[in-house]
Design a protein around this motif. Structure first.
Motif, PDB file in Angstrom:
ATOM      1  N   GLY B  10       0.814  -1.214   0.000  1.00  0.00           N
ATOM      2  CA  GLY B  10       0.000   0.000   0.000  1.00  0.00           C
ATOM      3  C   GLY B  10       0.844   1.258   0.000  1.00  0.00           C
ATOM      4  N   GLN B  12       4.039   3.718  -1.786  1.00  0.00           N
ATOM      5  CA  GLN B  12       4.285   4.247  -3.126  1.00  0.00           C
ATOM      6  C   GLN B  12       4.906   3.202  -4.061  1.00  0.00           C
ATOM      7  OE1 GLN B  12       7.061   7.475  -2.928  1.00  0.00           O
ATOM      8  NE2 GLN B  12       7.484   7.469  -5.110  1.00  0.00           N
ATOM      9  N   THR B  15       2.764   0.090  -4.904  1.00  0.00           N
ATOM     10  CA  THR B  15       1.575   0.454  -5.689  1.00  0.00           C
ATOM     11  C   THR B  15       1.974   0.749  -7.141  1.00  0.00           C
ATOM     12  OG1 THR B  15       0.551   1.332  -3.681  1.00  0.00           O
ATOM     13  CG2 THR B  15      -0.486   1.910  -5.755  1.00  0.00           C
ATOM     14  N   GLU B  44      -1.772   1.182   6.717  1.00  0.00           N
ATOM     15  CA  GLU B  44      -1.169   0.697   5.465  1.00  0.00           C
ATOM     16  C   GLU B  44      -1.948  -0.486   4.892  1.00  0.00           C
ATOM     17  OE1 GLU B  44       3.619   0.788   5.090  1.00  0.00           O
ATOM     18  OE2 GLU B  44       2.797  -1.216   5.339  1.00  0.00           O
ATOM     19  N   ILE B 181      -1.083   7.663  -7.145  1.00  0.00           N
ATOM     20  CA  ILE B 181       0.016   7.262  -6.249  1.00  0.00           C
ATOM     21  C   ILE B 181       0.247   8.359  -5.200  1.00  0.00           C
ATOM     22  CG2 ILE B 181       2.504   6.777  -6.128  1.00  0.00           C
ATOM     23  CD1 ILE B 181       1.016   4.522  -7.492  1.00  0.00           C
ATOM     24  N   THR B 185      -1.480   6.554  -1.623  1.00  0.00           N
ATOM     25  CA  THR B 185      -0.529   5.618  -1.010  1.00  0.00           C
ATOM     26  C   THR B 185       0.082   6.197   0.265  1.00  0.00           C
ATOM     27  OG1 THR B 185       1.421   6.367  -2.235  1.00  0.00           O
ATOM     28  CG2 THR B 185       0.040   4.682  -3.285  1.00  0.00           C
ATOM     29  N   THR B 187       3.520   6.210   2.599  1.00  0.00           N
ATOM     30  CA  THR B 187       4.952   5.922   2.692  1.00  0.00           C
ATOM     31  C   THR B 187       5.497   6.426   4.029  1.00  0.00           C
ATOM     32  OG1 THR B 187       5.162   6.132   0.299  1.00  0.00           O
ATOM     33  CG2 THR B 187       7.186   6.304   1.562  1.00  0.00           C
TER      34      THR B 187
END
Lengths: 221, 221
Positions: B10, B12, B15, B44, B181, B185, B187
């Motif tokens: 999940g 960056q 994905t 996540e 993205i 997402t 990170t």
């Protein structure tokens, strides 16, 4: 002597490894890890705990792996499935995909967190069911992969790698633990300790090896 | 096209991998597996589930690994520990020992049980925190070890291996998913989706890469 972590199931092979490590390094340098991964015989874990206690090793860790049965299928994890070997199949349906890789990886993660970089596993390629993760090329490749994964120099020992079952019993005898191994460990697929059910492939292999060793020992007398 | 299993957090990187696999093979050939291993940001896993649903991939499996926190210690699994990098340390204390090896091994066991032998993972060695299990030698060694462990020919793809963060954003843009993205997402080490906290190493790396890509894109106009 450096500390060592033994991958320890409570079966014949890994118990011989444990006894060898104790003989070479002293019990206070020997750590063990046992995996509870839904194997047919849960009693295995209990026997491993008893042996670890009796042998006064430095530590014994049981790690539960809950997801194994959920992601792969075989007769060792599924009691409703009969143990068999399909004609032409490279190994019986007891093979648990990736098991030794998972044990070694998890043990190495745990070992590194405790400052231990030497590991021992009781695999053998001589006399076995043909499981690919018992062969030496796998063990060597796994060692290299662990080193790269964790930026660490691990040493994997597999002292039974090239021993037949008879030679394993000879090793147990030299270590002074033949009767202990014979009566206290569990190898049988049906979960019966000691001499087991006598019928499953693991029992037959174990009994044939013991008979062969005792025969050659008698002849030498 | 063969089916492929994407190791999908999940975040960056994974994905972008998922979107690349979908673009190349079609969503009905793309499977994903997400690990719930006690990471700092449980969100996540939820985001991964949402993305998997939105992209209509063939299947999405979440595997819970319960024992990680019990056998090793780091600031990604222990929220009470500050994220830092000791002077001279090869990587920050967010490193989870053996993580990519565990993900790849578990994913390969699961994949094989479903007849899938191609796997994709979003590691990169160009622009990262220096984690050893993101480097190409590890990925190649792991591929060889998996093949030996399971007597199978797996193919591991790591399409981001040699990309900088800016090149990753360029790839996302070519795949038509840059905004997706960017907004969907996670990170950030603090667990904040999209542009994140802006302060942690993961956010800084992500933001710097995006700024670099957008600058070069503007210059080319």
């Amino acid at each position: 002597m450096n500390p060592i972590l033994v991958i320890f199931s409570g079966g014949q092979d890994s118990t011989i490894c444990l006894m060898k490590a104790i003989a070479e390094r002293g019990a206070d340098k020997v750590h063990a890890v046992t995996f509870d991964y839904g194997q047919r015989h849960a009693l295995e874990v209990q026997l491993a705990q008893e042996i670890a206690r009796e042998q006064h090793i430095a530590s014994h860790k049981v790690i539960a792996v809950d997801w194994y049965r959920d992601i792969t299928h075989n007769s060792l994890l599924d009691k409703s499935m009969a143990i068999s070997r399909e004609p032409g199949a490279p190994f019986p349906n007891t093979f648990v995909e990736g098991r030794n890789a998972l044990f070694l990886l998890t043990a190495a993660i745990y070992a590194k967190s405790r400052g231990i970089t030497e590991l021992m596993i009781g695999v053998s390629d001589a006399d076995y069911s043909g499981y690919p993760d018992c062969r030496e090329p796998f063990i060597r490749s796994m060692n290299a992969t662990l080193n790269l994964a964790m930026d660490c120099t691990f040493t994997l020992y597999a002292p039974l790698q090239h021993l037949t079952k008879a030679q394993e019993w000879a090793l147990a005898d030299r270590l002074g633990c033949l009767d202990y191994i014979r009566t206290r460990t569990l190898t049988c697929y049906e979960g019966i300790p000691g001499d087991g059910c006598g019928q499953c492939p693991a029992c037959k292999l174990r009994a044939a090896g013991l008979a062969e060793y005792l025969r050659t020992k008698d002849q030498r007398r």
